[in-house]
Write an enzyme that holds these catalytic residues in place. Structure first.
Site, PDB file in Angstrom:
ATOM      1  N   LYS A   1       0.836  -1.216   0.000  1.00  0.00           N
ATOM      2  CA  LYS A   1       0.000   0.000   0.000  1.00  0.00           C
ATOM      3  C   LYS A   1       0.864   1.256   0.000  1.00  0.00           C
ATOM      4  O   LYS A   1       0.564   2.214  -0.722  1.00  0.00           O
ATOM      5  CB  LYS A   1      -0.930  -0.016   1.230  1.00  0.00           C
TER       6      LYS A   1
ATOM      7  N   GLN B   1      -4.527  -1.378   9.906  1.00  0.00           N
ATOM      8  CA  GLN B   1      -4.376  -2.676   9.247  1.00  0.00           C
ATOM      9  C   GLN B   1      -4.961  -3.783  10.128  1.00  0.00           C
ATOM     10  O   GLN B   1      -4.630  -3.899  11.298  1.00  0.00           O
ATOM     11  CB  GLN B   1      -2.879  -2.947   8.969  1.00  0.00           C
TER      12      GLN B   1
ATOM     13  N   ASP C   1     -10.876   2.905   4.016  1.00  0.00           N
ATOM     14  CA  ASP C   1     -11.166   1.476   3.835  1.00  0.00           C
ATOM     15  C   ASP C   1     -12.673   1.241   3.644  1.00  0.00           C
ATOM     16  O   ASP C   1     -13.089   0.169   3.204  1.00  0.00           O
ATOM     17  CB  ASP C   1     -10.719   0.681   5.078  1.00  0.00           C
TER      18      ASP C   1
END
Ligand code: NAD
Length: 298
Positions: A54, A98, A121
């Site tokens: 990422k 995460q 997200d």
């Protein structure tokens, strides 16, 4: 029939090129580059690999990023405070914690502590709710990336029977929501299957579009699907393999050869859905920086 391959690497690169151009224009107009704040709790090697992909993608498209690494012994309150600091920082556009988190921490609580306007997200209840209501929102990156694949390959979704195997909050559920909404997105007749589904084949065999996100290698075999099905294999599973230097190889949730025999289109693993997820994260971060979903205060 031998299904044509859906090339997620290629489509993700095209998407990233678009984001790169938009970022350049945004910065040329006098704005600072978008900024993604990643939070990692503990040192799970899988998480470290995903975060590496990422942050490399950020660099590639001109998005600034930083990773805050916190010990896996951190308390829920300390983690919440770390997230709140990023919420309050005007220089931070997107926040990504995460997952998975160590067992003593609730991912729900952590996700809810993220400012929904920075939830790139798309996991915050506000954004999940808006997705369900067909409202503009940060769409969860993996399902949003799959929709980009449908668009790129002109694969029709409307009015078809879509079957989603897997019902997690991250992939299966938002995928089914997007497929089934009748205003902005899928307009498909949608079936959701999960581990309590009896006779999975009864459902998969009638799918025009089959999205599999169960984390179970070889769960779907050729005899479980019909001729011409479009197969999106989201699964990423490590299988021991001595012929590989690293001692394993990655496979999806489908028995690739037998399913491909029947399919019209199929995503490979790796190189299918995975790169799209990262590309959509870049897109969401740019949307957050621009205030496109939730306008920024003047
Ligand atoms: P999860 O473990 O949270 O959820 C799995 C879902 O599959 C659950 O709803 C469960 O009920 C269902 N399931 C499990 N066994 C089943 C069975 N035998 N029959 C029917 N349903 C079954 O997993 P997740 O986070 O949704 O991830 C699923 C897979 O997708 C994993 O392999 C993960 O690594 C992968 N993944 C890939 C990407 C990507 O970008 N390609 C992104 C996220 C997750």
């Amino acid at each position: 029939m031998s299904g044509k391959l859906i090339d997620g690497r290629k489509v993700a690169e095209l998407l990233r090129a678009e984001v790169r151009e938009d970022v350049e224009a945004w910065v040329a107009a006098g704005n600072r580059p978008p900024f993604l704040q990643v939070v990692q709790v503990g040192a799970d090697p899988g998480s470290t690999t995903y975060i590496g992909a990422k942050t490399r993608a950020c660099r590639d498209v001109g998005i600034d990023s930083a990773t805050e690494r916190l010990p896996d012994t951190i308390s829920a309150r300390e983690l919440r405070n770390a997230v709140l600091r990023h919420n309050e920082n005007d220089q931070v556009d997107g926040i990504l914690v995460q997952l998975p988190l160590p067992g003593h921490l609730s991912s729900h609580a952590v996700i809810e502590s993220i400012d929904y306007r920075k939830d790139v997200d798309g996991f915050h209840p506000m954004n999940v709710g808006r997705l369900s209501l067909d409202q503009p929102t940060f769409r969860s990156c993996t399902p949003a990336g799959i929709f980009e694949l449908f668009k790129h390959y002109s694969i029709p979704v409307k009015s078809r029977h879509a079957v989603v195997v897997g019902a997690s909050n991250i992939v299966g559920s938002p995928m089914a929501t997007m497929l089934s909404r009748e205003n902005t997105s899928g307009k498909a007749t949608t079936t959701i299957c999960h581990k309590f589904t009896k006779d999975l084949t009864q459902h998969t065999i009638s799918a025009d579009i089959l999205v599999v996100a169960a984390g179970q290698p070889n769960l779907i075999r050729g005899e479980m699907v019909k001729e011409g099905v479009v197969v999106i294999d989201v699964g990423i599973n490590r299988i021991a393999d001595d012929t590989e230097d690293r001692g394993y190889r990655l496979v999806g949730d489908c028995h690739f050869e037998s399913v491909r025999e029947k399919a019209s289109w199929i995503t490979p693993v790796p190189g299918g859905v995975g790169p799209m997820t990262v590309a959509m994260l870049m897109k969401n971060t740019l949307l957050a920086a621009k205030g496109s979903i939730y306008p920024k205060p003047e």
